[in-house]
Design a protein around this motif. Structure first.
Motif, PDB file in Angstrom:
ATOM      1  N   GLN A  61      -9.085  -6.497 -24.478  1.00  0.00           N
ATOM      2  CA  GLN A  61     -10.380  -6.943 -23.950  1.00  0.00           C
ATOM      3  C   GLN A  61     -11.251  -7.505 -25.062  1.00  0.00           C
ATOM      4  O   GLN A  61     -11.861  -8.576 -24.924  1.00  0.00           O
ATOM      5  CB  GLN A  61     -11.094  -5.764 -23.280  1.00  0.00           C
ATOM      6  N   ALA A  62     -11.284  -6.788 -26.192  1.00  0.00           N
ATOM      7  CA  ALA A  62     -12.108  -7.241 -27.315  1.00  0.00           C
ATOM      8  C   ALA A  62     -11.591  -8.570 -27.868  1.00  0.00           C
ATOM      9  O   ALA A  62     -12.376  -9.482 -28.166  1.00  0.00           O
ATOM     10  CB  ALA A  62     -12.109  -6.171 -28.408  1.00  0.00           C
ATOM     11  N   ARG A  99      -0.974  -8.664 -33.465  1.00  0.00           N
ATOM     12  CA  ARG A  99      -0.232  -7.657 -32.701  1.00  0.00           C
ATOM     13  C   ARG A  99      -0.654  -7.682 -31.222  1.00  0.00           C
ATOM     14  O   ARG A  99       0.194  -7.567 -30.327  1.00  0.00           O
ATOM     15  CB  ARG A  99      -0.493  -6.276 -33.308  1.00  0.00           C
ATOM     16  N   ILE A 100      -1.945  -7.848 -30.990  1.00  0.00           N
ATOM     17  CA  ILE A 100      -2.440  -7.876 -29.612  1.00  0.00           C
ATOM     18  C   ILE A 100      -1.876  -9.084 -28.867  1.00  0.00           C
ATOM     19  O   ILE A 100      -1.482  -8.989 -27.694  1.00  0.00           O
ATOM     20  CB  ILE A 100      -3.988  -7.924 -29.609  1.00  0.00           C
ATOM     21  N   ILE A 101      -1.805 -10.220 -29.549  1.00  0.00           N
ATOM     22  CA  ILE A 101      -1.241 -11.417 -28.900  1.00  0.00           C
ATOM     23  C   ILE A 101       0.234 -11.200 -28.571  1.00  0.00           C
ATOM     24  O   ILE A 101       0.705 -11.579 -27.490  1.00  0.00           O
ATOM     25  CB  ILE A 101      -1.442 -12.639 -29.824  1.00  0.00           C
ATOM     26  N   MET A 102       0.962 -10.564 -29.482  1.00  0.00           N
ATOM     27  CA  MET A 102       2.382 -10.280 -29.205  1.00  0.00           C
ATOM     28  C   MET A 102       2.518  -9.338 -28.012  1.00  0.00           C
ATOM     29  O   MET A 102       3.419  -9.498 -27.182  1.00  0.00           O
ATOM     30  CB  MET A 102       3.038  -9.674 -30.454  1.00  0.00           C
ATOM     31  N   GLY A 148     -11.367  -4.311 -37.048  1.00  0.00           N
ATOM     32  CA  GLY A 148     -10.134  -3.620 -37.410  1.00  0.00           C
ATOM     33  C   GLY A 148      -8.981  -3.791 -36.443  1.00  0.00           C
ATOM     34  O   GLY A 148      -7.943  -3.131 -36.583  1.00  0.00           O
ATOM     35  N   ILE A 149      -9.136  -4.669 -35.467  1.00  0.00           N
ATOM     36  CA  ILE A 149      -8.056  -4.895 -34.494  1.00  0.00           C
ATOM     37  C   ILE A 149      -7.072  -5.903 -35.063  1.00  0.00           C
ATOM     38  O   ILE A 149      -7.480  -6.952 -35.585  1.00  0.00           O
ATOM     39  CB  ILE A 149      -8.635  -5.402 -33.156  1.00  0.00           C
ATOM     40  N   PRO A 198     -11.934 -13.178 -30.802  1.00  0.00           N
ATOM     41  CA  PRO A 198     -10.868 -12.751 -31.727  1.00  0.00           C
ATOM     42  C   PRO A 198     -11.381 -12.474 -33.138  1.00  0.00           C
ATOM     43  O   PRO A 198     -10.937 -11.525 -33.779  1.00  0.00           O
ATOM     44  CB  PRO A 198      -9.897 -13.940 -31.709  1.00  0.00           C
ATOM     45  N   ASP A 199     -12.324 -13.294 -33.620  1.00  0.00           N
ATOM     46  CA  ASP A 199     -12.810 -13.104 -34.990  1.00  0.00           C
ATOM     47  C   ASP A 199     -13.567 -11.783 -35.131  1.00  0.00           C
ATOM     48  O   ASP A 199     -13.371 -11.046 -36.100  1.00  0.00           O
ATOM     49  CB  ASP A 199     -13.724 -14.276 -35.375  1.00  0.00           C
ATOM     50  N   THR A 200     -14.441 -11.484 -34.177  1.00  0.00           N
ATOM     51  CA  THR A 200     -15.168 -10.211 -34.225  1.00  0.00           C
ATOM     52  C   THR A 200     -14.209  -9.033 -34.055  1.00  0.00           C
ATOM     53  O   THR A 200     -14.360  -7.999 -34.718  1.00  0.00           O
ATOM     54  CB  THR A 200     -16.242 -10.169 -33.119  1.00  0.00           C
TER      55      THR A 200
END
Length: 309
Positions: A184-185, A202-205, A197-198, A190-192
């Motif tokens: 969600q974040a 990895r989230i895109i994968m 710390g995200i 994506p930059d924020t």
């Protein structure tokens, strides 16, 4: 009665489109990429499930084979999706949108030809240049069940149950898990998200992997439904699922589910009720796509991102 039968058949078809459409919309919601190769991920899932069946000694047809085939299809689809993201899309992440779009079309053609040539070169495997028979699994295929004058195919029940299970999984994954909140974040900024710390890569994968899992389920369901698969099966199904994602609101997971069901029911009704409707069965999804782009480009539920799904 014809209309009711068309509705039942349409729900099955729509569930199939909905499972594929979620893959389009999850990836778009994160990185605004229309992955036109997602239809081939669906095709690879079907071939992966069948490959597992070919590798099992005696090529068993018991019901217990179904989860094994599903896992095999998911592993194949996820592996190809992650490889595709790492090799073809990540280097183009900051490029103009046309570049990854053209790349997606190239990846789509590559995957079709890869499967066609791969199967042709393995001893004991069928030639994938023509339709490849898909195994019939006990309890999931066979004689249709008759309820109140309606014939309900067994693969239809499997497809609808699979859609319900996947919908519940998505709800809890997106809204309740730590990874879902990170998605969600990332979809918001994506930059924020990276500053917080995200691990955005990895989230895109994970987004690609989630779409691939659902596509593999749809591919297996398609094989059970049609009793055969082929290396081109992802092209038209992928375009119809993309139409479903746009109809529901591209980037909106629940919109993709609704759009898939609507497209499936409309296609089934038009095919079975209208004169000569079967000859035009591949047209209706694109008619809906044109109409929705002209009159409601944000889709039925609005173009939203993962965080609001």
């Amino acid at each position: 009665m014809i209309v009711l039968q068309a509705l039942v058949d349409g729900l099955s078809l729509g569930a199939l489109y909905a499972l594929i459409a979620v893959g389009y919309t999850v990836v778009y919601g994160i990185i605004q990429l229309i992955n036109f190769a997602h239809g081939e991920i669906f095709m690879v899932g079907a071939f992966g499930a069948m490959t597992v069946w070919l590798l099992v000694p005696g090529q068993q047809l018991g019901f217990w084979m179904l989860p094994i085939m599903l896992i095999g299809g998911m592993i194949a689809s996820v592996a190809i999706a992650l490889l595709m993201e790492r090799v073809a899309y990540r280097p183009l992440r900051n490029s103009p949108r046309l570049a990854p779009l053209i790349t997606a079309i190239g990846v789509s053609v590559f995957l079709q030809e890869f499967v066609r040539l791969f199967y042709n070169r393995i001893p004991g495997f069928p030639d994938a240049k023509a339709n490849v028979p898909f195994p019939s699994i006990q309890g999931v295929t066979g004689t249709a069940i008759r309820i109140g004058g309606l014939d309900i195919d067994r693969p239809t029940i499997f497809t609808l149950v699979a859609l319900i299970v996947c919908t519940v999984f998505l709800y809890f994954f997106i809204n309740k898990s730590r990874t879902g909140r990170a998605m969600q974040a990332t979809s918001q900024d994506p930059d924020t998200a990276r500053l917080m710390g995200i691990n955005v890569d990895r989230i895109i994968m994970i987004a690609f992997a989630v779409g691939a899992v659902l596509a593999a389920v749809a591919g297996t369901a398609q094989g059970l439904m049609n009793t055969n698969i082929n290396f081109k099966m992802g092209f038209i199904a992928g375009l119809k699922a993309f139409s479903a994602a746009v109809l529901g609101g591209i980037g909106n997971i629940w919109g993709a589910l609704v759009g898939g069901l609507v497209i499936g029911v409309l296609e089934s009704l038009a095919t079975q009720v209208l004169p000569h409707g079967s000859a035009w069965k591949d047209v209706w999804a694109f008619v809906v796509l044109i109409l929705i782009l002209v009159f409601r480009p944000q889709g039925l539920l609005g173009a939203r991102v993962v965080d609001r799904a």
